[in-house]
Design a protein around this motif. Sequence first.
Motif, short mmCIF file in Angstrom:
data_model
loop_
_atom_site.label_atom_id
_atom_site.label_comp_id
_atom_site.label_asym_id
_atom_site.label_seq_id
_atom_site.Cartn_x
_atom_site.Cartn_y
_atom_site.Cartn_z
N ASN A 151 0.82 -1.21 0.00
CA ASN A 151 0.00 0.00 0.00
C ASN A 151 0.85 1.26 0.00
O ASN A 151 0.53 2.23 -0.69
CB ASN A 151 -0.97 0.00 1.18
CG ASN A 151 -2.10 -0.98 0.98
OD1 ASN A 151 -2.43 -1.35 -0.14
ND2 ASN A 151 -2.68 -1.44 2.08
N ARG A 152 1.95 1.26 0.74
CA ARG A 152 2.84 2.43 0.75
C ARG A 152 3.49 2.62 -0.62
O ARG A 152 3.61 3.74 -1.11
CB ARG A 152 3.90 2.28 1.84
CG ARG A 152 3.34 2.29 3.24
CD ARG A 152 2.77 3.65 3.63
NE ARG A 152 3.85 4.58 3.76
CZ ARG A 152 3.83 5.85 3.36
NH1 ARG A 152 2.74 6.35 2.84
NH2 ARG A 152 4.87 6.62 3.47
N THR B 204 2.98 5.73 -3.33
CA THR B 204 4.10 6.42 -3.98
C THR B 204 3.89 6.49 -5.49
O THR B 204 4.10 7.54 -6.10
CB THR B 204 5.43 5.70 -3.66
OG1 THR B 204 5.61 5.67 -2.25
CG2 THR B 204 6.61 6.41 -4.30
N LEU B 205 3.44 5.39 -6.10
CA LEU B 205 3.16 5.40 -7.53
C LEU B 205 2.08 6.42 -7.87
O LEU B 205 2.24 7.23 -8.80
CB LEU B 205 2.71 4.02 -8.00
CG LEU B 205 3.74 2.89 -8.04
CD1 LEU B 205 3.08 1.59 -8.44
CD2 LEU B 205 4.88 3.23 -8.98
N PHE B 206 0.99 6.40 -7.11
CA PHE B 206 -0.17 7.22 -7.45
C PHE B 206 0.04 8.70 -7.13
O PHE B 206 -0.62 9.55 -7.72
CB PHE B 206 -1.42 6.69 -6.77
CG PHE B 206 -1.75 5.26 -7.17
CD1 PHE B 206 -1.53 4.82 -8.46
CD2 PHE B 206 -2.24 4.38 -6.24
CE1 PHE B 206 -1.80 3.51 -8.83
CE2 PHE B 206 -2.53 3.06 -6.59
CZ PHE B 206 -2.31 2.63 -7.89
N GLU C 217 -14.62 -7.63 -8.47
CA GLU C 217 -13.92 -6.98 -7.37
C GLU C 217 -12.48 -6.67 -7.76
O GLU C 217 -11.84 -7.45 -8.47
CB GLU C 217 -13.93 -7.90 -6.15
CG GLU C 217 -13.23 -7.36 -4.94
CD GLU C 217 -13.17 -8.37 -3.80
OE1 GLU C 217 -12.39 -8.13 -2.87
OE2 GLU C 217 -13.88 -9.39 -3.85
N PHE C 218 -11.97 -5.55 -7.27
CA PHE C 218 -10.55 -5.22 -7.39
C PHE C 218 -9.88 -5.59 -6.08
O PHE C 218 -10.21 -5.06 -5.03
CB PHE C 218 -10.34 -3.74 -7.69
CG PHE C 218 -10.51 -3.41 -9.14
CD1 PHE C 218 -9.41 -3.31 -9.98
CD2 PHE C 218 -11.77 -3.22 -9.68
CE1 PHE C 218 -9.56 -3.03 -11.32
CE2 PHE C 218 -11.93 -2.94 -11.02
CZ PHE C 218 -10.82 -2.84 -11.85
N VAL C 219 -8.96 -6.55 -6.14
CA VAL C 219 -8.21 -6.98 -4.96
C VAL C 219 -7.09 -6.00 -4.68
O VAL C 219 -6.83 -5.65 -3.54
CB VAL C 219 -7.65 -8.41 -5.16
CG1 VAL C 219 -6.82 -8.85 -3.97
CG2 VAL C 219 -8.77 -9.39 -5.45
N ARG C 220 -6.40 -5.56 -5.75
CA ARG C 220 -5.34 -4.56 -5.65
C ARG C 220 -5.35 -3.74 -6.92
O ARG C 220 -5.47 -4.27 -8.01
CB ARG C 220 -3.97 -5.21 -5.47
CG ARG C 220 -2.91 -4.15 -5.23
CD ARG C 220 -1.47 -4.51 -5.46
NE ARG C 220 -1.08 -5.58 -6.31
CZ ARG C 220 -0.98 -5.50 -7.65
NH1 ARG C 220 -1.33 -4.42 -8.30
NH2 ARG C 220 -0.56 -6.54 -8.34
N ALA C 221 -5.24 -2.44 -6.76
CA ALA C 221 -5.23 -1.54 -7.92
C ALA C 221 -3.98 -1.75 -8.76
O ALA C 221 -2.94 -2.20 -8.26
CB ALA C 221 -5.31 -0.09 -7.46
N GLY C 222 -4.08 -1.40 -10.03
CA GLY C 222 -2.94 -1.41 -10.92
C GLY C 222 -2.49 0.01 -11.18
O GLY C 222 -3.09 0.96 -10.67
N ALA C 223 -1.44 0.16 -11.99
CA ALA C 223 -0.89 1.50 -12.24
C ALA C 223 -0.52 1.68 -13.71
O ALA C 223 0.02 0.78 -14.34
CB ALA C 223 0.34 1.73 -11.38
#
Length: 126
Positions: free
Chosen positions: A64-65, A69-71, A105-111
């Motif tokens: 998550n951290r 940082t990416l977002f 469902e989104f388990v983890r967002a992408g970038a």
Amino acid sequence: DSSINILDNNVSTDCISSETIISDNNPKIEKLLKSLSVIIEELDRLSIQTEDSNAKTVIEFCQNRLLETLFTNSCDIIDSDSLYDNNRHSVRPISIVSKDTPITEFVRAGALYKGKVLLKAIIKIR
């Protein structure tokens, strides 16, 4: 004086600034963001391999951290698509899925960075 002495080596800190590092015009930013994405993917694999709930909590915190940082540094979030696309999504549990299958469902967002997928979103489907 903007230099520091580390083990008798004079190291200049003039080149270290957030404005220099975090800039869309910096040619190294894409490489840095991609490296962060690779670390997130490695943490995904570690999370799958461990059964320890404390370890999973630490892994999720670190991911998550890194995502934050990416977002906050020029990446767009992949977290609202409604249909599966192999270029943008990874399915959990792993299965063969046809394009345009509805996402549940989104388990983890992408970038995304400048329109390129750096990190696929992890999703669940029906």
